[in-house]
Scaffold this motif. Sequence first.
Motif, PDB file in Angstrom:
ATOM      1  N   ALA A  35       0.710  -1.262  -0.082  1.00 34.65           N
ATOM      2  CA  ALA A  35       0.154   0.013   0.006  1.00 34.65           C
ATOM      3  C   ALA A  35       0.984   1.242   0.002  1.00 34.65           C
ATOM      4  N   HIS A  36       2.023   1.211   0.758  1.00 37.80           N
ATOM      5  CA  HIS A  36       2.951   2.519   0.562  1.00 37.80           C
ATOM      6  C   HIS A  36       3.506   2.738  -0.627  1.00 37.80           C
ATOM      7  N   GLN A  37       3.450   1.960  -1.614  1.00 39.45           N
ATOM      8  CA  GLN A  37       3.890   2.148  -2.881  1.00 39.45           C
ATOM      9  C   GLN A  37       2.912   2.797  -3.621  1.00 39.45           C
ATOM     10  N   LEU A  38       1.472   2.971  -2.982  1.00 38.10           N
ATOM     11  CA  LEU A  38       0.663   3.839  -3.836  1.00 38.10           C
ATOM     12  C   LEU A  38       0.558   5.157  -3.236  1.00 38.10           C
ATOM     13  N   LYS A  39       1.489   5.638  -2.075  1.00 36.78           N
ATOM     14  CA  LYS A  39       1.444   6.883  -1.480  1.00 36.78           C
ATOM     15  C   LYS A  39       1.799   7.970  -2.659  1.00 36.78           C
ATOM     16  N   GLY A  40       0.824   9.006  -2.790  1.00 34.70           N
ATOM     17  CA  GLY A  40       1.047  10.153  -3.428  1.00 34.70           C
ATOM     18  C   GLY A  40       0.579   9.929  -5.029  1.00 34.70           C
ATOM     19  N   ILE A  45      -7.723   3.674  -1.515  1.00 36.94           N
ATOM     20  CA  ILE A  45      -7.162   2.301  -1.670  1.00 36.94           C
ATOM     21  C   ILE A  45      -8.327   1.349  -1.236  1.00 36.94           C
ATOM     22  N   ASN A  46      -8.874   0.568  -2.205  1.00 37.58           N
ATOM     23  CA  ASN A  46      -9.918  -0.337  -2.013  1.00 37.58           C
ATOM     24  C   ASN A  46      -9.185  -1.696  -1.121  1.00 37.58           C
ATOM     25  N   VAL A  47      -9.948  -2.030  -0.071  1.00 39.76           N
ATOM     26  CA  VAL A  47      -9.559  -3.187   0.784  1.00 39.76           C
ATOM     27  C   VAL A  47     -10.306  -4.463   0.397  1.00 39.76           C
ATOM     28  N   THR A  48      -9.958  -5.370  -0.258  1.00 36.24           N
ATOM     29  CA  THR A  48     -10.939  -6.516  -0.724  1.00 36.24           C
ATOM     30  C   THR A  48     -11.396  -7.211   0.731  1.00 36.24           C
ATOM     31  N   ASP A  49     -12.501  -7.783   0.468  1.00 42.88           N
ATOM     32  CA  ASP A  49     -13.265  -8.543   1.728  1.00 42.88           C
ATOM     33  C   ASP A  49     -13.428  -9.970   1.278  1.00 42.88           C
ATOM     34  N   ASN A  50     -12.437 -10.834   1.717  1.00 44.77           N
ATOM     35  CA  ASN A  50     -12.057 -12.189   1.325  1.00 44.77           C
ATOM     36  C   ASN A  50     -12.549 -12.551  -0.203  1.00 44.77           C
ATOM     37  N   GLN A  51     -11.640 -11.931  -0.986  1.00 50.44           N
ATOM     38  CA  GLN A  51     -11.969 -11.948  -2.414  1.00 50.44           C
ATOM     39  C   GLN A  51     -11.866 -13.102  -3.073  1.00 50.44           C
ATOM     40  N   CYS A  52     -12.781 -13.373  -4.086  1.00 46.63           N
ATOM     41  CA  CYS A  52     -12.576 -14.917  -4.315  1.00 46.63           C
ATOM     42  C   CYS A  52     -13.231 -16.026  -3.682  1.00 46.63           C
ATOM     43  N   SER A  53     -13.750 -15.608  -2.489  1.00 43.54           N
ATOM     44  CA  SER A  53     -14.209 -16.374  -1.180  1.00 43.54           C
ATOM     45  C   SER A  53     -12.950 -17.215  -0.591  1.00 43.54           C
ATOM     46  N   ILE A  54     -11.805 -16.326  -0.547  1.00 39.53           N
ATOM     47  CA  ILE A  54     -10.649 -16.929  -0.057  1.00 39.53           C
ATOM     48  C   ILE A  54     -10.425 -16.325   1.579  1.00 39.53           C
ATOM     49  N   MET A  55     -10.123 -17.161   2.556  1.00 38.77           N
ATOM     50  CA  MET A  55     -10.129 -16.185   3.734  1.00 38.77           C
ATOM     51  C   MET A  55      -8.796 -15.328   3.771  1.00 38.77           C
ATOM     52  N   HIS A  56      -9.103 -14.118   4.281  1.00 39.56           N
ATOM     53  CA  HIS A  56      -8.050 -13.096   4.737  1.00 39.56           C
ATOM     54  C   HIS A  56      -8.489 -12.462   6.001  1.00 39.56           C
ATOM     55  N   MET A  57      -7.571 -11.523   6.276  1.00 40.18           N
ATOM     56  CA  MET A  57      -7.829 -10.637   7.482  1.00 40.18           C
ATOM     57  C   MET A  57      -9.082  -9.842   6.996  1.00 40.18           C
ATOM     58  N   SER A  58      -9.971  -9.368   8.064  1.00 38.23           N
ATOM     59  CA  SER A  58     -11.051  -8.706   7.730  1.00 38.23           C
ATOM     60  C   SER A  58     -10.766  -7.205   7.018  1.00 38.23           C
ATOM     61  N   SER A  59     -11.574  -7.148   6.216  1.00 40.91           N
ATOM     62  CA  SER A  59     -11.355  -5.663   5.417  1.00 40.91           C
ATOM     63  C   SER A  59     -11.665  -4.482   6.457  1.00 40.91           C
ATOM     64  N   LEU A  60     -12.477  -4.559   7.226  1.00 39.35           N
ATOM     65  CA  LEU A  60     -12.435  -3.539   8.169  1.00 39.35           C
ATOM     66  C   LEU A  60     -11.106  -3.333   9.066  1.00 39.35           C
TER      67      LEU A  60
END
Length: 292
Positions: A35-40, A45-60
């Motif tokens: 995400a820091h590469q997107l600074k400036g 920045i969109n934060v995905t919510d278990n995209q493709c039904s694959i478990m990740h840390m919560s978007s929130l």
Amino acid sequence: MLFNFREKLNSSKFLVTAEVSPPKGTRFSVPLEDAHQLKGIADAINVTDNQCSIMHMSSLAFSKLLLDEGHEPIMQLTCRDRNRIGLQSDLLGAYALGIRNICVMTGDFPSCGDHPGSKPVYDLDSVQLLQLVRKLDSSINFAGNRLDGGTSFCAGAVSGIDPEKPLQLIKLEKKVSCGADFIQTQAVYDVGMFEEFMEAISHLEVPVIAGLIPLKSLGMAEFMNRNISGIHVPEEIMLRIKDAPDPVEEGLSIASETIKELMKLSRGVHIMPVGSHKNTARLLSMAGISGK
């Protein structure tokens, strides 16, 4: 002058949003560095919510981590994993933590992901979720009860870009009528198709941010055409990738050319790389887009 994302939507600026995925565990340094590469260069920045039904840390949770690092997150929220009680609870919690932008979607079916035996919820669809968000904005919950403090979300939704799919266009109209502040689209490879799509929805007064996934190989392009409904990689692009000595570099050249065309048609571009954002700054520079 600094603008927040809602204000930028109402300006004449060509917007850049980008997608980052939360980690598949508690170590978040790698996606945070991405995400820091997107600074400036990214307006949000969109934060995905278990995209493709694959478990990740919560978007929130990851949206809050980005917020603490000075980024402006767009928290994605799907209907797949929560009922209306859980959706409202997460939205109120996100607002209390300072998250002001959300993007709602129905969500991929669990059989596509890493927990194929999990039970989908789909208590609401994305149109109903937008209605729910606007109720919260009015300090009323989805059951019609008064809240002790409401929200004020900048709420977006997603759409495919195939003008030959009337049901898709009807659903998009419903999303706009339910208060969508912006639309982010499926990846665009066929600019002609996207132009027809924009003509078909020209009566809708909503900012459209066009999706972009830079190609890395011929196999990736073939996969897109074969497996993702509504995406069309034209034969001309397939041949360019096939004949290129460096397919990744050719993919970036194609993406930069696409962005230049999209600048005439849309309000912005949404970058969704497969992997990291290590090439995103260079891609935007190739397209003639400077920092925010």
